[in-house]
Design a protein around this motif. Structure first.
Motif, PDB file in Angstrom:
ATOM      1  N   LEU A  83       0.842  -1.183   0.000  1.00  0.00           N
ATOM      2  CA  LEU A  83       0.000   0.000   0.000  1.00  0.00           C
ATOM      3  C   LEU A  83       0.883   1.240   0.000  1.00  0.00           C
ATOM      4  CD1 LEU A  83      -2.649  -1.042   2.678  1.00  0.00           C
ATOM      5  CD2 LEU A  83      -2.788  -1.293   0.207  1.00  0.00           C
ATOM      6  N   PRO A  84       0.347   2.400  -0.419  1.00  0.00           N
ATOM      7  CA  PRO A  84       1.165   3.617  -0.410  1.00  0.00           C
ATOM      8  C   PRO A  84       1.744   3.937   0.965  1.00  0.00           C
ATOM      9  CG  PRO A  84      -0.829   3.966  -1.686  1.00  0.00           C
ATOM     10  CD  PRO A  84      -0.972   2.620  -1.036  1.00  0.00           C
ATOM     11  N   SER A  85       0.981   3.679   2.033  1.00  0.00           N
ATOM     12  CA  SER A  85       1.477   3.963   3.381  1.00  0.00           C
ATOM     13  C   SER A  85       1.122   2.833   4.334  1.00  0.00           C
ATOM     14  CB  SER A  85       0.881   5.284   3.903  1.00  0.00           C
ATOM     15  OG  SER A  85      -0.537   5.196   3.945  1.00  0.00           O
ATOM     16  N   GLY A  86       1.249   1.613   3.871  1.00  0.00           N
ATOM     17  CA  GLY A  86       0.920   0.491   4.732  1.00  0.00           C
ATOM     18  C   GLY A  86       1.225  -0.829   4.057  1.00  0.00           C
ATOM     19  N   ILE A  87       0.807  -1.897   4.699  1.00  0.00           N
ATOM     20  CA  ILE A  87       1.012  -3.243   4.192  1.00  0.00           C
ATOM     21  C   ILE A  87      -0.284  -4.020   4.383  1.00  0.00           C
ATOM     22  CG2 ILE A  87       1.960  -4.030   6.412  1.00  0.00           C
ATOM     23  CD1 ILE A  87       3.718  -5.964   4.826  1.00  0.00           C
ATOM     24  N   ALA A  88      -0.659  -4.831   3.405  1.00  0.00           N
ATOM     25  CA  ALA A  88      -1.913  -5.587   3.439  1.00  0.00           C
ATOM     26  C   ALA A  88      -1.622  -7.071   3.258  1.00  0.00           C
ATOM     27  CB  ALA A  88      -2.867  -5.090   2.359  1.00  0.00           C
ATOM     28  N   SER A 121      -6.624  -7.858   5.273  1.00  0.00           N
ATOM     29  CA  SER A 121      -6.260  -7.063   6.449  1.00  0.00           C
ATOM     30  C   SER A 121      -5.138  -6.113   6.072  1.00  0.00           C
ATOM     31  CB  SER A 121      -5.819  -7.965   7.605  1.00  0.00           C
ATOM     32  OG  SER A 121      -4.713  -8.763   7.218  1.00  0.00           O
ATOM     33  N   ALA A 122      -5.124  -4.956   6.697  1.00  0.00           N
ATOM     34  CA  ALA A 122      -4.123  -3.931   6.386  1.00  0.00           C
ATOM     35  C   ALA A 122      -3.712  -3.212   7.655  1.00  0.00           C
ATOM     36  CB  ALA A 122      -4.659  -2.942   5.359  1.00  0.00           C
ATOM     37  N   VAL A 123      -2.459  -2.796   7.697  1.00  0.00           N
ATOM     38  CA  VAL A 123      -1.895  -2.054   8.830  1.00  0.00           C
ATOM     39  C   VAL A 123      -1.136  -0.857   8.265  1.00  0.00           C
ATOM     40  CG1 VAL A 123      -0.291  -2.112  10.766  1.00  0.00           C
ATOM     41  CG2 VAL A 123      -1.702  -4.103  10.274  1.00  0.00           C
TER      42      VAL A 123
END
Length: 438
Positions: free
Chosen positions: A135-140, A163-165
């Motif tokens: 993700l642009p500013s995270g991880i899924a 799920s994403a953080v």
């Protein structure tokens, strides 16, 4: 010339600082990469745990959806993605997001505050495989959910969990860590510079003291040698004046002549050593310095040595750019030019020429002396300026081996430099650069 220990100290300090900074940067980079790797692994573990928690509640959510579908006119509510509720009371979903999808990849429900474009995140292939998504500013994390997983043949797909953080907090922490490591490396390099100055200065002090003792010894020994040499030369002068050499036996006269020649050579060597000792002083003596035309000095010297060059079969050539104003000691610069000129004449074969040129080169004057001798190999061009060093037998003459050393010392005292190069004919070119004055 006494070695410039201050310059050596600066060089050693600079190299120590560069090495220290390099070590600190490599250490900081290793720490940063290891922390970054650990943070990535931790985020992946978190997002995987979120997906596992949501997948464990998938059967219950599907059951709620199935019951909800039995109600009339609920299709629109199903498409809105708010049909089922996740039991997330024990899970902090701040900066996180969980999306539940059925096997047709239609959203059943989603939870959390992390914003992102769901359609842009969904995988485009290999839906039946667990995979991490960027993700642009995270991880899924994408995970298919099966009713039974006893074997690959009887698995029944029930839906999917995404799920994403957010990595915003981790990115800020890494940024602070990076800045802290850079500041720490800079402070460490500064501390290394201060400590290396003290360490190098302490290490060079015995060398500086030893050099000073050697300089004093050379000066004292030269002064002490001048007295007996002066006495010997006075006696030999008296012998010549009274005609004793003419009345002496030929063998004795020959030996006395050899003594006279050796005494003259020894006196020249002592004078050269005394001159080098004076030039080795930390602060040059400007008492005899003045502004004069270097081209005029070169013209007078070549006229003086023209007959000697003719006896050697060497032709002298001049190429002067006037005026060539310099500020310095005329006697010392005359000695520099004499040493270069005599050295060039000695090694130039008969029938060849020696060329002396003076021209402006930027803010400096270039004094160039070209000979047509055997030349100097590149690996020896710095050694020729060492005291008592001679390149080979072809360059061995009646001199003491101090001529080029004296020339370098005089150039250094006047803020200039001297360098040995090669000519197009294979000979040697001595280039002296001196600060010019308007």
């Amino acid at each position: 010339m006494e070695p410039d220990l201050s310059r050596i100290r600066r060089k050693l300090t600079g190299r120590y600082v560069v090495i220290s900074a390099f070590v600190l940067l490599v250490f900081g980079l290793a720490v940063f990469l290891e922390v970054s790797r650990a943070r990535t692994a931790l985020l992946r573990e978190q997002v995987q745990q979120l997906a596992s928690a949501a997948a464990s509640q998938m059967p219950l959510i599907l059951h709620e959806v199935e019951e909800y579908n039995l109600l009339p006119s609920q299709t629109a509510h199903l498409e809105s993605g708010h049909v089922a509720l996740l039991d997330a009371g024990s899970t902090n979903l701040d900066q996180k997001r969980i999306v539940l999808l059925n096997k047709n990849r239609i959203v059943l429900s989603q939870f959390g505050t992390m914003p992102f474009d769901l359609q842009a995140v969904l995988p485009t292939s290999q839906f039946d495989q667990r995979q991490y998504l960027n993700l642009p500013s995270g991880i899924a994390y994408w995970r298919p959910v099966y009713l039974r997983e006893t074997s690959a043949s009887d698995r029944q797909l029930e839906g999917y969990v995404l799920s994403a953080v957010s990595t915003a907090n981790a990115d800020r922490e890494l940024m602070r860590l990076r800045n802290g490591l850079l500041v720490g490396s800079a402070m460490g390099a500064l501390a290394a510079a201060v400590l290396s100055q003290w360490m190098v200065g302490t290490s060079l002090k015995p060398i500086r003291d030893q050099i000073h003792r050697l300089v004093r010894f050379t000066s004292d020994a030269s002064h002490e040698l001048r007295h007996p040499l002066t006495a010997i030369r006075a006696v030999m002068g008296s012998v010549r004046e009274r005609g004793y050499l003419q009345r002496a036996e030929p063998e004795l006269a020959h030996k006395l002549a050899l003594v006279d020649q050796a005494t003259t050579a020894m006196a020249t060597l002592v004078d050269d050593l005394l001159l080098l000792t004076r030039l080795d002083r930390t602060m040059p003596d400007h008492k005899h310095w003045r502004r004069f035309d270097l081209a005029e000095l070169a013209e007078d010297l070549l006229a003086l040595y023209e007959e000697r060059a003719r006896n050697l079969g060497v032709q002298l050539a001049l190429d002067l750019q006037r005026p060539a104003w310099v500020t310095g000691d005329p006697d010392q610069l005359r000695r520099l030019m004499i040493n270069l000129l005599v050295n060039a004449m000695q090694i130039t074969p008969a029938g060849s020429s020696v060329r002396v040129a003076i021209h402006q080169q930027g803010h400096q004057l270039a004094l160039v002396v070209d000979d047509q001798g055997p030349g100097i190999p590149p690996e020896q061009r710095q050694l020729v300026f060492e005291r008592f060093w001679q390149a080979d037998a072809s360059r061995t003459g009646p001199n003491s081996g101090l001529g080029l050393s004296i020339a370098r010392s005089i150039a250094d005292v006047h803020g200039g430099s001297i360098e040995a190069q090669s000519t197009s004919s294979g000979g040697c070119r001595m280039v002296v650069l001196l600060p010019s004055c308007p």
